[in-house]
Design a protein around this motif. Sequence first.
Motif, short mmCIF file in Angstrom:
data_model
loop_
_atom_site.label_atom_id
_atom_site.label_comp_id
_atom_site.label_asym_id
_atom_site.label_seq_id
_atom_site.Cartn_x
_atom_site.Cartn_y
_atom_site.Cartn_z
N ARG A 3 41.10 22.38 -37.32
CA ARG A 3 40.12 22.14 -38.38
C ARG A 3 38.73 22.67 -38.01
N GLN A 7 36.66 25.58 -40.02
CA GLN A 7 35.31 25.37 -40.54
C GLN A 7 34.35 26.41 -40.00
N VAL A 19 29.38 25.46 -46.84
CA VAL A 19 30.55 24.78 -46.30
C VAL A 19 30.21 23.31 -46.04
N THR A 21 31.45 19.77 -44.45
CA THR A 21 32.39 19.23 -43.47
C THR A 21 32.18 17.74 -43.23
N LEU A 26 33.02 14.97 -48.22
CA LEU A 26 34.37 15.39 -48.58
C LEU A 26 35.06 14.38 -49.49
N CYS A 43 37.90 20.70 -45.56
CA CYS A 43 36.52 21.07 -45.84
C CYS A 43 36.42 21.57 -47.28
#
Length: 483
Positions: A3, A7, A19, A21, A26, A43
């Motif tokens: 993960r 990302q 982005v 995270t 989320l 993400c």
Amino acid sequence: MDRVALQAELVAALGADAVLTDPVSLRAYECDGLTGYRVVPACVVLPRDTAQVAAAVRVCARNGVPFVARGAGTGLSGGALPVADGVVISLQRLRAVVSVDPVNRRAVVEPGVTNLDISRAVAAHGLYFAPDPSSQQVCTIGGNVAENSGGAHCLKYGFTVHHIHEIEVVLPDGTVTTLGGPAPHQGGYDLLGAFIGSEGTLGIVTRITVKLLPRPAAVQTLVADFPSVEQAGDTVTAIVAAGIVPAAVEMMDALAIEAVEAAVSAGYSRDTAAALIVELDGPPAEVTAQFAEVERLCHEHGTTKVHVAPTPEARAAVWKGRKAAFAAVGRISPNYFVQDGVVPRTRLAEALTRIGELADEAGLRVANVFHAGDGNLHPLVLYSEARGEHERAEHLSSSIAELCVDLGGSLSGEHGIGTDKACSMPRQYDDADLATMTLLRRAFDPDDVCNPGKLLPTPRLCGERPGPHRPHPLEAAGLIERI
């Protein structure tokens, strides 16, 4: 793929500001309007243009990571449900009206533009965008394309697919291409038609050329009360049988009216079993003549009251009530499922009677709100999570959808199949049908990374036998091939 590494690769491709995270952030993307299904993604990316959408898709494709496109999150079938180790590609930053061409009656928009904002952007030219889902103030045109949404006026004007000339799409390998074209009819395979309504399983739309219509010269709207939903349903059949095609024919039952009046005080009668909303538009002389015939048919079928909206403001109040119905049901029930099925108009009364029987058998209430003109039902199954009624309500909701198929209709009119009804697809389609759909899907997405687990039944969702591939009989006969 790890993960953290995923990302980092997405940040390198799109920038840190694109982005998300953070675990708290989320959670905002864990479901769409069908809140009974929730999955937190690895993400979320927020691209600003087609190039960034393609870059995100290429990262996912290169690493075999599943991705799900998301618009406003107003869908009601779990179509935007994330994958736990996957990426949500949100299109909310792509919200420009790129151009308006009033001469050719078209506009180019990005997928994050709301449905209603298209009409607002072209209103000065006397034009509008005809499809009008109830959530049109907040739902986006990209989601409309994904689900082939309709709305109250789809009886006369059709669904999203009838109002799209061309789309720019990012395919599941990151390729950017165009489907359709500026001319109304394109030669070759209708890939545009295949893509619209594919629920995000064939790619991500990043630009849409929509068809615009001139505002009608005259509009008249009435609300007719009936002592039973069956009588209201029979009236709809009679109106269409008389050769009249209204712009819209909507119906609400007593429970739905109770909720609407509590929420927005739209002026519906609280003491009626059903209310029928009929709207006609077009040339003034035609509208006047047909409106009189509609009133006559309502009286012939036992209406107890006909209210004609005398002004545009009065019409707006009628539609405010109808379009608030789904949300308003929260006034009378702590939890509810919104179902979406279609039956032939001639079987509306039968369908409503059977839905009532199924509700009684389940010991639950169902509020009915629907596009009566084309038989598109939206039963709302009311239940209480706190009283442990969720499973019973979910079963009733699925039973209603499958009842629609048994009556000669469809599992969905506009909300889509998504996660919610994928397991019911074999009720409507046989193995050969589903195999053909799978071949089309695999032609676009051979690695199954584009909104996986939606639309078509899978072992994970539906308890089918897992294990190695077993050839379909048509495949064994050499009539189809696996891609």
